[in-house]
Design an enzyme around this catalytic site. Structure first.
Site, PDB file in Angstrom:
ATOM      1  N   ASN A  10      58.512 -21.041   0.859  1.00 14.08           N
ATOM      2  CA  ASN A  10      58.650 -20.472   2.206  1.00 14.08           C
ATOM      3  C   ASN A  10      57.561 -21.131   3.047  1.00 14.08           C
ATOM      4  OD1 ASN A  10      58.741 -18.997   4.542  1.00 14.08           O
ATOM      5  ND2 ASN A  10      58.067 -17.064   3.610  1.00 14.08           N
ATOM      6  N   TRP A  11      57.985 -22.043   3.892  1.00 14.77           N
ATOM      7  CA  TRP A  11      56.994 -22.810   4.670  1.00 14.77           C
ATOM      8  C   TRP A  11      56.352 -21.988   5.784  1.00 14.77           C
ATOM      9  CZ3 TRP A  11      59.165 -28.451   5.710  1.00 14.77           C
ATOM     10  CH2 TRP A  11      59.320 -29.102   4.487  1.00 14.77           C
ATOM     11  N   LYS A  12      56.974 -20.871   6.118  1.00 12.61           N
ATOM     12  CA  LYS A  12      56.487 -20.023   7.231  1.00 12.61           C
ATOM     13  C   LYS A  12      56.402 -20.875   8.511  1.00 12.61           C
ATOM     14  CE  LYS A  12      54.490 -17.001   3.834  1.00 12.61           C
ATOM     15  NZ  LYS A  12      53.524 -15.973   3.461  1.00 12.61           N
ATOM     16  N   HIS A  95      61.394 -10.709   5.178  1.00 11.39           N
ATOM     17  CA  HIS A  95      60.050 -11.009   4.696  1.00 11.39           C
ATOM     18  C   HIS A  95      59.072 -10.012   5.323  1.00 11.39           C
ATOM     19  CE1 HIS A  95      56.237 -13.042   4.093  1.00 11.39           C
ATOM     20  NE2 HIS A  95      56.824 -13.707   3.116  1.00 11.39           N
ATOM     21  N   GLU A  97      56.357 -10.376   6.694  1.00  9.19           N
ATOM     22  CA  GLU A  97      55.822 -10.820   7.992  1.00  9.19           C
ATOM     23  C   GLU A  97      56.835 -10.562   9.114  1.00  9.19           C
ATOM     24  OE1 GLU A  97      54.865 -14.751   6.613  1.00  9.19           O
ATOM     25  OE2 GLU A  97      53.286 -13.904   5.364  1.00  9.19           O
ATOM     26  N   GLU A 167      57.491  -9.076  -3.315  1.00  8.99           N
ATOM     27  CA  GLU A 167      56.230  -9.614  -2.821  1.00  8.99           C
ATOM     28  C   GLU A 167      55.291  -8.482  -2.419  1.00  8.99           C
ATOM     29  OE1 GLU A 167      57.010 -13.903  -1.309  1.00  8.99           O
ATOM     30  OE2 GLU A 167      57.112 -12.515   0.369  1.00  8.99           O
ATOM     31  N   GLY A 173      49.162 -14.538   0.567  1.00  7.47           N
ATOM     32  CA  GLY A 173      48.183 -15.366   1.278  1.00  7.47           C
ATOM     33  C   GLY A 173      46.738 -14.942   1.049  1.00  7.47           C
ATOM     34  N   SER A 213      50.763 -15.375  -3.578  1.00  5.18           N
ATOM     35  CA  SER A 213      49.710 -16.245  -4.117  1.00  5.18           C
ATOM     36  C   SER A 213      50.096 -16.919  -5.439  1.00  5.18           C
ATOM     37  CB  SER A 213      48.387 -15.487  -4.259  1.00  5.18           C
ATOM     38  OG  SER A 213      47.935 -15.037  -2.992  1.00  5.18           O
ATOM     39  N   GLY A 234      54.540 -19.321  -0.887  1.00  5.61           N
ATOM     40  CA  GLY A 234      54.127 -19.652   0.475  1.00  5.61           C
ATOM     41  C   GLY A 234      53.211 -20.863   0.489  1.00  5.61           C
ATOM     42  N   GLY A 235      51.917 -20.612   0.578  1.00  7.44           N
ATOM     43  CA  GLY A 235      50.910 -21.667   0.727  1.00  7.44           C
ATOM     44  C   GLY A 235      51.090 -22.853  -0.220  1.00  7.44           C
TER      45      GLY A 235
HETATM   46  O1  LIG Z   1      57.130 -15.925   1.045  1.00  9.54           O
HETATM   47  C1  LIG Z   1      56.103 -16.205   0.425  1.00  9.54           C
HETATM   48  C2  LIG Z   1      55.061 -15.236   0.301  1.00  9.54           C
HETATM   49  O2  LIG Z   1      54.785 -14.595   1.497  1.00  9.54           O
HETATM   50  C3  LIG Z   1      53.875 -15.663  -0.485  1.00  9.54           C
HETATM   51  O3  LIG Z   1      52.980 -16.417   0.259  1.00  9.54           O
HETATM   52  P1  LIG Z   1      51.708 -17.027  -0.489  1.00  9.54           P
HETATM   53  O4  LIG Z   1      52.232 -17.769  -1.670  1.00  9.54           O
HETATM   54  O5  LIG Z   1      51.057 -17.926   0.525  1.00  9.54           O
HETATM   55  O6  LIG Z   1      50.853 -15.863  -0.896  1.00  9.54           O
END
Ligand SMILES: O=C[C@H](O)COP(=O)(O)O
Length: 250
Positions: A10-12, A95, A97, A167, A173, A213, A234-235
């Protein structure tokens, strides 16, 4: 037959269209693994160049969100038709967010899930508890509520093809990964909830990811759990590390 693992990035709100192409070119050779479905969920403006860049590879492109109406006066929104016409197969729905910053609710999540299925898109349906909810011991109740509403009016055949991403919000994050026991406990409760709503066959077929994470270090143990069928990352999905996560079993 066992469930095939699915690892999605998920690149956000990261990567311009040209950066997207460069990243896909870098990751393409690193994310080959026949045992895993590999999905990159990218910002809407990156979808078309990403699909082009991913051609000839095992990478499938997903969206990070979509609206639940077909078309019309909804400035700024993306419709399911726009996604399928571009070649998108997966869409992240609900999600945390989106829920926190864009007022999405279990009810809008349900509308989006139904709309995604209507258009042949596979939803990656997100759920997860806050730290307070975990500390108050209401995690499982909370997740069951999210799941039950998300799947209202979804048929068993549709549910079998869905992906759920568990999640925990406190792990997103933050570098704080849920322990494998915590992640497995909730993913197993989600599967049991799907079994209650539908039946054993649906519970066995649906794929459940862990997200929060996830790293190359934590992925092998997490993905080896009985009810964890991969991850929503994510990250680490923006780095070569993502290759190691996809190849957690090598
Ligand atoms: O969609 C992915 C998640 O929000 C996890 O993000 P993260 O891997 O940066 O903690």
């Amino acid at each position: 037959m066992g469930r095939k693992k699915i690892v999605a990035g998920n690149w956000k709100m990261n990567m311009t269209p040209s950066e997207a192409v460069t990243l896909i070119d870098t990751l393409k050779p690193l994310v080959k693994n026949d045992d895993v479905d590999v999905v990159f969920c990218v910002p809407a403006i990156d979808i078309i160049p990403a699909i082009e860049a991913a051609k000839g590879s095992n990478i499938q492109i997903g969206a990070e969100n979509m609206y639940f109406e077909e078309k019309g006066a909804y400035t700024g929104e993306i419709s399911p038709n726009m996604l399928t016409d571009a070649g998108v197969k997966y869409v992240i729905i609900g999600h945390s967010e989106r829920r926190e910053y864009f007022a999405e609710t279990d009810e809008t999540v349900n509308k989006k899930v139904l709309k995604a299925f209507e258009h042949g898109l596979t939803p990656i349906i997100c759920c997860g508890e806050t730290l307070t909810q975990r500390e108050q011991g209401i995690t499982i109740d909370w997740i069951r509520q999210q799941i039950k509403i998300a799947f209202l009016n979804v048929t068993a055949d549709q549910a079998k093809t869905a992906v759920i991403a568990y999640e925990p919000i406190w792990a997103i994050g933050t570098g704080k990964v849920a322990t494998t026991e915590q992640a497995q406990e909730v993913c197993s409760a989600i599967r049991a909830c799907i079994g209650e709503i539908y039946d054993e066959a649906t519970a066995e077929a649906i794929r459940i990811q862990y997200g929060g994470s996830v790293s190359a270090k934590s992925a092998p143990e997490l993905f080896a759990q009985a009810d964890i069928d991969g991850g929503l990352v994510g990250g680490a999905s923006l780095k070569p590390d993502f290759g190691a996560i996809v190849n957690y079993n090598k």
